[in-house]
Design a protein around this motif. Structure first.
Motif, mmCIF file in Angstrom:
data_model
loop_
_atom_site.group_PDB
_atom_site.id
_atom_site.type_symbol
_atom_site.label_atom_id
_atom_site.label_comp_id
_atom_site.label_asym_id
_atom_site.label_seq_id
_atom_site.Cartn_x
_atom_site.Cartn_y
_atom_site.Cartn_z
ATOM 1 N N MET A 22 0.900 -1.502 -0.522
ATOM 2 C CA MET A 22 0.072 -0.374 0.139
ATOM 3 C C MET A 22 1.190 1.115 0.097
ATOM 4 S SD MET A 22 -3.142 -1.437 -0.219
ATOM 5 C CE MET A 22 -3.892 -2.193 0.387
ATOM 6 N N ILE A 25 2.331 1.552 -3.645
ATOM 7 C CA ILE A 25 1.597 1.902 -4.540
ATOM 8 C C ILE A 25 0.797 3.486 -4.509
ATOM 9 C CG2 ILE A 25 -1.188 1.664 -3.629
ATOM 10 C CD1 ILE A 25 0.258 1.404 -6.921
ATOM 11 N N VAL A 26 0.912 4.048 -3.062
ATOM 12 C CA VAL A 26 1.062 5.546 -2.596
ATOM 13 C C VAL A 26 2.049 6.192 -3.056
ATOM 14 C CG1 VAL A 26 0.429 7.475 -0.291
ATOM 15 C CG2 VAL A 26 -0.726 5.285 -0.716
ATOM 16 N N LEU A 29 1.941 6.198 -7.160
ATOM 17 C CA LEU A 29 0.708 7.741 -7.525
ATOM 18 C C LEU A 29 1.185 8.835 -7.447
ATOM 19 C CD1 LEU A 29 -2.866 6.201 -7.006
ATOM 20 C CD2 LEU A 29 -1.838 7.002 -8.707
ATOM 21 N N THR A 69 -0.195 1.988 -13.489
ATOM 22 C CA THR A 69 -0.330 2.905 -12.299
ATOM 23 C C THR A 69 -1.758 2.970 -11.648
ATOM 24 O OG1 THR A 69 1.614 3.859 -13.310
ATOM 25 C CG2 THR A 69 0.126 5.401 -10.828
ATOM 26 N N LEU A 70 -2.306 3.418 -12.671
ATOM 27 C CA LEU A 70 -4.349 3.305 -12.470
ATOM 28 C C LEU A 70 -4.435 1.849 -11.954
ATOM 29 C CD1 LEU A 70 -5.184 5.804 -14.583
ATOM 30 C CD2 LEU A 70 -4.566 6.279 -12.808
ATOM 31 N N SER A 73 -3.565 0.695 -8.555
ATOM 32 C CA SER A 73 -3.818 1.237 -6.891
ATOM 33 C C SER A 73 -5.042 1.269 -7.256
ATOM 34 C CB SER A 73 -4.580 2.958 -7.553
ATOM 35 O OG SER A 73 -3.128 3.776 -8.624
ATOM 36 N N ALA A 76 -4.301 -2.345 -5.803
ATOM 37 C CA ALA A 76 -3.654 -2.757 -3.913
ATOM 38 C C ALA A 76 -5.524 -2.165 -3.385
ATOM 39 C CB ALA A 76 -2.583 -1.852 -3.852
ATOM 40 N N LEU A 77 -6.276 -1.486 -3.370
ATOM 41 C CA LEU A 77 -7.104 -1.174 -2.686
ATOM 42 C C LEU A 77 -7.899 -1.998 -2.015
ATOM 43 C CD1 LEU A 77 -8.391 2.401 -3.209
ATOM 44 C CD2 LEU A 77 -5.906 1.475 -0.930
ATOM 45 N N LEU A 132 6.678 -2.054 -4.149
ATOM 46 C CA LEU A 132 5.220 -2.647 -3.932
ATOM 47 C C LEU A 132 5.849 -4.279 -4.667
ATOM 48 C CD1 LEU A 132 2.181 -2.399 -5.062
ATOM 49 C CD2 LEU A 132 3.291 -1.992 -7.372
#
Length: 147
Positions: A22, A25-26, A29, A69-70, A73, A76-77, A132
């Protein structure tokens, strides 16, 4: 070791892997909004690199990196939606494969930019993607130990 002891040890490791993923990925982003190319007065973040003259031949790779990337995201969530060992293992496997693809695409974008124009966004993205990859590997290893 008994099976119960292994499960007790695996869950914190899996959780630590998820948190590392997490955080990764933050960072990845956040890196998209930092400057990737700094040529004189011109600064381009990741989302505006498509107009860079150095990326004209590899525009497909750039689009792959942006899409990954999107997608990663959202993936990952999705950790919080999966239940059970098999679901979490699938989550970690998918995250690892996606992160490896993103790393390759970002590396290709990085090599297309002028060496004198590299920005902070690339460094932050590399750290984020490394976290990641490490987090998904730890999460997958812990889930395998659990089964």
């Amino acid at each position: 070791m008994t099976g119960t002891h292994t499960v007790r040890m695996a869950r914190p490791a899996a959780r630590a892997g998820a948190y590392a993923a997490m955080a990764g990925i933050v960072l990845a982003l956040a890196a998209t909004f930092l400057p990737w190319e700094q040529a004189g007065v011109r600064r381009s973040d990741f989302w505006h690199l498509g107009a860079s003259p150095g990326l004209s031949g590899d525009h497909g790779v750039y689009l792959l990196a942006a899409a990954m990337t999107l997608i990663l995201s959202v993936w990952a969530l999705s950790y919080f939606a999966w239940r059970g060992t098999v679901g979490k293992a699938a989550w970690a496997s998918g995250l690892f494969v996606g992160a490896a693809l993103l790393y390759g695409a970002d590396l290709r974008v990085y090599t297309d930019l002028a060496a004198s124009a590299h920005g902070l966004g690339e460094v932050v993205a590399a750290v984020g993607i490394t976290a990641l990859l490490a987090g998904s590997t730890l999460g997958l290893a812990a889930r395998i130990a659990e089964s």
